[in-house]
Write an enzyme that holds these catalytic residues in place. Structure first.
Site, mmCIF file in Angstrom:
data_model
loop_
_atom_site.group_PDB
_atom_site.id
_atom_site.type_symbol
_atom_site.label_atom_id
_atom_site.label_comp_id
_atom_site.label_asym_id
_atom_site.label_seq_id
_atom_site.Cartn_x
_atom_site.Cartn_y
_atom_site.Cartn_z
ATOM 1 N N GLY A 162 0.830 -1.192 0.000
ATOM 2 C CA GLY A 162 0.000 0.000 0.000
ATOM 3 C C GLY A 162 0.865 1.243 0.000
ATOM 4 N N ASN A 163 0.252 2.397 -0.119
ATOM 5 C CA ASN A 163 0.971 3.663 -0.036
ATOM 6 C C ASN A 163 0.009 4.779 0.347
ATOM 7 O OD1 ASN A 163 0.052 3.998 -3.051
ATOM 8 N ND2 ASN A 163 1.522 2.309 -3.064
ATOM 9 N N GLY A 191 8.897 -0.094 -0.383
ATOM 10 C CA GLY A 191 9.407 -1.136 0.500
ATOM 11 C C GLY A 191 9.195 -0.895 1.973
ATOM 12 N N SER A 207 6.535 3.003 -5.778
ATOM 13 C CA SER A 207 6.454 2.789 -7.227
ATOM 14 C C SER A 207 5.158 3.326 -7.808
ATOM 15 C CB SER A 207 6.572 1.293 -7.543
ATOM 16 O OG SER A 207 5.533 0.555 -6.914
ATOM 17 N N GLU A 208 4.165 3.600 -6.954
ATOM 18 C CA GLU A 208 2.892 4.152 -7.414
ATOM 19 C C GLU A 208 2.890 5.679 -7.351
ATOM 20 O OE1 GLU A 208 1.064 2.299 -8.906
ATOM 21 O OE2 GLU A 208 0.856 0.335 -7.980
ATOM 22 N N HIS A 231 -3.928 4.220 -0.610
ATOM 23 C CA HIS A 231 -4.039 3.027 -1.464
ATOM 24 C C HIS A 231 -3.698 1.815 -0.622
ATOM 25 C CE1 HIS A 231 -3.394 -0.078 -4.340
ATOM 26 N NE2 HIS A 231 -2.073 0.038 -4.370
ATOM 27 N N HIS A 282 -4.139 -2.745 -0.126
ATOM 28 C CA HIS A 282 -4.455 -4.049 -0.699
ATOM 29 C C HIS A 282 -5.397 -4.769 0.267
ATOM 30 C CE1 HIS A 282 -0.530 -4.221 -3.322
ATOM 31 N NE2 HIS A 282 -1.265 -3.132 -3.539
ATOM 32 N N HIS A 304 -6.081 -6.146 -7.540
ATOM 33 C CA HIS A 304 -4.984 -5.352 -6.976
ATOM 34 C C HIS A 304 -5.324 -4.781 -5.607
ATOM 35 C CE1 HIS A 304 -1.666 -2.127 -7.881
ATOM 36 N NE2 HIS A 304 -1.822 -2.302 -6.574
#
Length: 225
Positions: A32-33, A48, A77-78, A96, A98, A158
């Protein structure tokens, strides 16, 4: 421009929110982010970084072009998914995850109908953005399209994403979205869920405005009305 120094509070709040999301079961490990925008700067979780014990030094600060302006770790990465929303939406924070029920439902259907009036705070029915590889522009484009006139969407096979005016509301919306996915899944296990009609939804909106639903009110103020 907002100085990097003033982002310290936002970085700390992001870390706290990440730990809360992990504690609620919406994120396992690094899946997630979270980000917050203040002026021309965005504080965002590093790639990470594990949510369960995330600290403020695992939050990186970038500008709206994606250039790192503070922090020792590369951003998620998002990153483009977040930056694209900040450029195109009136968002103050983005979450965001999962989350398990969001992943399950988003792997089966194309849209969650508005089965409960609380979903109106997300914009009503929740669309599922078509699948694309994580970190790609295609995924960002798919999600941005699914969020048109909405503040929440699922991402096929996702996870889930939502935005709000500030971080507290974004976290609450993430929790609500997972609840809505769970409610829909349980209803679908029994039969075909009923969706609120456009008339039902309009009536709820009118009632919320009239009754100031969701805000605490004193007895005296209510008697005056």
């Amino acid at each position: 421009m907002m100085s990097v120094t003033t982002m310290a509070a936002e970085r700390a709040r992001i870390a706290e929110s990440c730990r809360r999301l992990a504690g609620a079961g919406l994120v396992i490990g690094t899946a997630g982010n979270v980000s917050v925008r203040v002026g021309e700067l965005v504080a965002i979780t590093a790639t990470g970084a594990a949510f369960e014990g995330l600290t403020e030094d695992q939050v990186t600060v970038v500008n709206l072009r994606g250039d790192v302006v503070d922090g020792d770790l590369a951003p998620t990465s998002e990153l483009e998914l977040h930056l694209g929303l900040y450029r195109n939406c009136n968002a103050g924070a983005i979450v965001h995850t999962h989350a398990p029920m969001a992943v399950a439902v988003g792997s089966v259907i194309d849209e969650i109908p508005c089965v409960h009036y609380s979903m109106l705070s997300l914009g009503g029915s929740v669309r599922v953005a078509p699948y694309a590889t994580f970190g790609t522009q295609q995924l960002a484009d798919n999600v941005h399209a699914a969020l048109a006139d909405r503040s929440a969407a699922l991402m096929a096979n996702h996870g889930a994403i939502n935005y709000a005016s500030d971080l507290d509301h974004a976290v609450e919306s993430a929790l609500l979205l997972e609840w809505a996915c769970t409610a829909y899944w349980r209803a679908a296990a029994i039969g075909k869920p009923r969706a609120l009609t456009p008339e039902d939804q309009a009536a709820v909106i009118a009632a919320v405005i009239e009754r100031r639903y969701g805000t605490t009110q004193s007895i005296e103020a209510e008697e005056v009305r």
